[in-house]
Design an enzyme around this catalytic site. Structure first.
Site, PDB file in Angstrom:
ATOM      1  N   HIS A  49       5.066  30.176  24.804  1.00 27.74           N
ATOM      2  CA  HIS A  49       4.206  29.286  25.599  1.00 27.74           C
ATOM      3  C   HIS A  49       3.244  28.182  24.956  1.00 27.74           C
ATOM      4  O   HIS A  49       3.353  26.994  25.120  1.00 27.74           O
ATOM      5  CB  HIS A  49       3.699  29.949  26.578  1.00 27.74           C
ATOM      6  CG  HIS A  49       3.153  29.169  27.786  1.00 27.74           C
ATOM      7  ND1 HIS A  49       3.503  28.635  28.810  1.00 27.74           N
ATOM      8  CD2 HIS A  49       1.581  29.026  28.182  1.00 27.74           C
ATOM      9  CE1 HIS A  49       2.789  28.000  29.641  1.00 27.74           C
ATOM     10  NE2 HIS A  49       1.559  28.054  29.310  1.00 27.74           N
ATOM     11  N   SER A  55       1.263  23.341  30.426  1.00 30.90           N
ATOM     12  CA  SER A  55       1.160  24.376  31.366  1.00 30.90           C
ATOM     13  C   SER A  55       0.425  24.064  32.448  1.00 30.90           C
ATOM     14  O   SER A  55       0.996  22.841  33.247  1.00 30.90           O
ATOM     15  CB  SER A  55       0.048  25.342  30.376  1.00 30.90           C
ATOM     16  OG  SER A  55      -0.003  26.574  31.070  1.00 30.90           O
ATOM     17  N   ASP A  97       8.954  32.236  28.598  1.00 31.24           N
ATOM     18  CA  ASP A  97       8.742  31.701  27.301  1.00 31.24           C
ATOM     19  C   ASP A  97       7.476  32.766  26.660  1.00 31.24           C
ATOM     20  O   ASP A  97       6.506  32.499  26.101  1.00 31.24           O
ATOM     21  CB  ASP A  97       7.967  30.488  27.286  1.00 31.24           C
ATOM     22  CG  ASP A  97       6.699  30.326  28.313  1.00 31.24           C
ATOM     23  OD1 ASP A  97       6.233  31.239  28.804  1.00 31.24           O
ATOM     24  OD2 ASP A  97       6.324  29.140  28.324  1.00 31.24           O
TER      25      ASP A  97
END
Length: 434
Positions: A400, A204, A368
């Site tokens: 995610h 991320s 996601d």
């Protein structure tokens, strides 16, 4: 601690992990991180450094405060205590104390962010895996535990061949210079110890930290010390969800926590403005925030921050928007992996009570469930723009945070580390044969 106390902490944790915009944590995986499956050990374990995402490592604090926001708050502590995550401090009655301890103060003159007055914050365990495996000392909030254990099962050793590079995720890279010096030293140390170039793995927002780091290294340094960059669920073009967080707060449906109250904390992280959808990459006419009186695009950020009475956010965005916004290729071999096939909000619709109310509707696109696939797929543009290969794999049906728990992803990461560079273009995790 008795069983009842532990269960109570788990219940608190379930609520707390939903408080922050980037915590798209699947609660079952976080509270009960899946065990890695046993694997045959590999004789080849090239060194690996893991850079976590936002909220993805522990923080500690020590305080000696000139003033208190509540008589219930501690004014001074003699020892460092958990700031993230400390379950006791997240009880509704203590949330004001926690917000005052973790908040940042932005100075428009120096254009720097600093800790709340009287608060010192440190990142424990740099170079070790424990602060990214579990976010709390009770080992209730699992993050990279499953992945690290998988690597251990195939021959890696914690804190030796696989190491963590935690950071103060409240700060954008321009306020975190010391971190990148430590990261460079760590990479060079591992290279010298194992006589092999190092893999960097980010999740991320951590991928943006890795990209910023690589973009500031000479190519000769990267050619010598870096074997490759494994990117998991990176919001390369920014993410839409931070807009909702800063506009109206986001408690992810936990009724005991006011969205307006948690918005106080969510606005104070400099990384929220940094992660806004890029004005360079996103269409200029895409409406991110829709209200009865105005539709805000990425051309309207200044007006938006003014209208929500958060003008510091505009200045922070001005400071940070170009840190990685041009997506300059990293100059190393890249494996870019992300989830697709899940509805993901790309527009938030508000009624006349904007901004002090939750959105009343949403417009969805593919993604996601936290970041849209348009943003995550921008790594494809590096193909042909750097000498090193760029490999892209889309995981259909993968959320995610689940990407750091997924058996298919762990296996692919293992294969990459074992030298199998070629990867499939798409894997459907909805029909996994495990």
């Amino acid at each position: 601690m008795g069983a009842a106390g532990r269960v109570g902490q788990v219940l608190v944790l379930v609520g707390l992990l939903a408080l922050h915009h980037s915590s798209g944590f699947w609660i079952v995986n976080v509270v009960f991180p899946p065990n890695a499956k046993s694997r045959l050990p590999s004789n080849s374990t090239p060194p690996l450094v893991i850079v976590p995402g936002n909220l993805g490592n522990r923080l500690e604090a020590k305080i000696n405060k000139p003033a208190l926001v509540s008589w219930m708050c501690y004014k001074k502590t003699e020892h460092w205590f958990p700031l993230w995550i400390d379950l006791n401090m997240f009880m509704p009655i203590g949330i004001d104390c926690w917000i005052d301890n973790i908040r940042l103060v932005y100075n428009r003159t120096s254009r720097r962010s600093s800790n709340s007055p009287g608060v010192r914050v440190r990142v424990p365990g740099f170079g070790q895996t424990y602060p990214i495996e579990f976010l709390d000392s009770n080992k209730l909030a699992g993050y990279f535990y499953t992945m690290v254990q998988h690597l251990v099962n195939v021959g890696y050793t914690r804190n030796e061949t696989v190491r963590g590079a935690p950071y103060d995720w409240r700060l954008a890279p321009n306020d975190n210079e010391e971190y990148f010096t430590k990261l460079q030293d760590l990479v060079e140390e591992m290279y010298e110890q194992y006589q092999k170039p190092v893999y960097l793995l980010g999740h991320s927002m951590g991928c943006h930290y890795v990209l910023y780091f690589l973009n500031h290294q000479p190519q000769a340094w990267k050619d010598k010390y870096i074997r490759g960059f494994i990117s998991l669920a990176a919001p390369w073009g920014g993410a839409v969800k931070p807009l909702r967080v800063m506009v109206s707060g986001d408690n992810d449906g936990i009724p005991l926590i006011s969205t307006i109250k948690i918005r106080e904390e969510q606005r104070m992280a400099a990384t929220n403005p940094w992660m806004l959808p890029s004005e360079i990459i996103w269409p200029k006419d895409h409406v991110f925030i829709s209200t009865p009186t105005f539709n805000y695009t990425n051309q309207d950020y200044k007006r938006l921050f003014t209208d929500i009475n958060f003008e510091d956010g505009w200045h922070i965005w001005e400071d940070t928007k170009n840190l990685t916004g041009d997506l300059h290729p990293p100059g190393v071999e890249v494996w870019c992996m992300y989830g697709v096939g899940l509805p993901t909000p790309v527009t938030y619709i508000y009624d006349e009570e904007f901004p002090d109310v939750d959105p009343v509707d949403f417009v969805y696109a593919d993604g996601d469930d936290t970041v849209d696939s348009f943003s995550m797929s921008l790594c494809k543009h590096w193909k042909g723009k750097q000498e090193k290969p760029v490999h892209v794999t889309e995981y259909r049906g993968l959320a995610h945070l689940d990407i750091v728990f997924s058996e298919q992803v762990l296996t692919q990461v293992q294969h990459i580390l074992e030298g199998q560079s070629d990867t499939p273009r798409e894997i459907d995790v909805r029909f996994k044969g495990e």
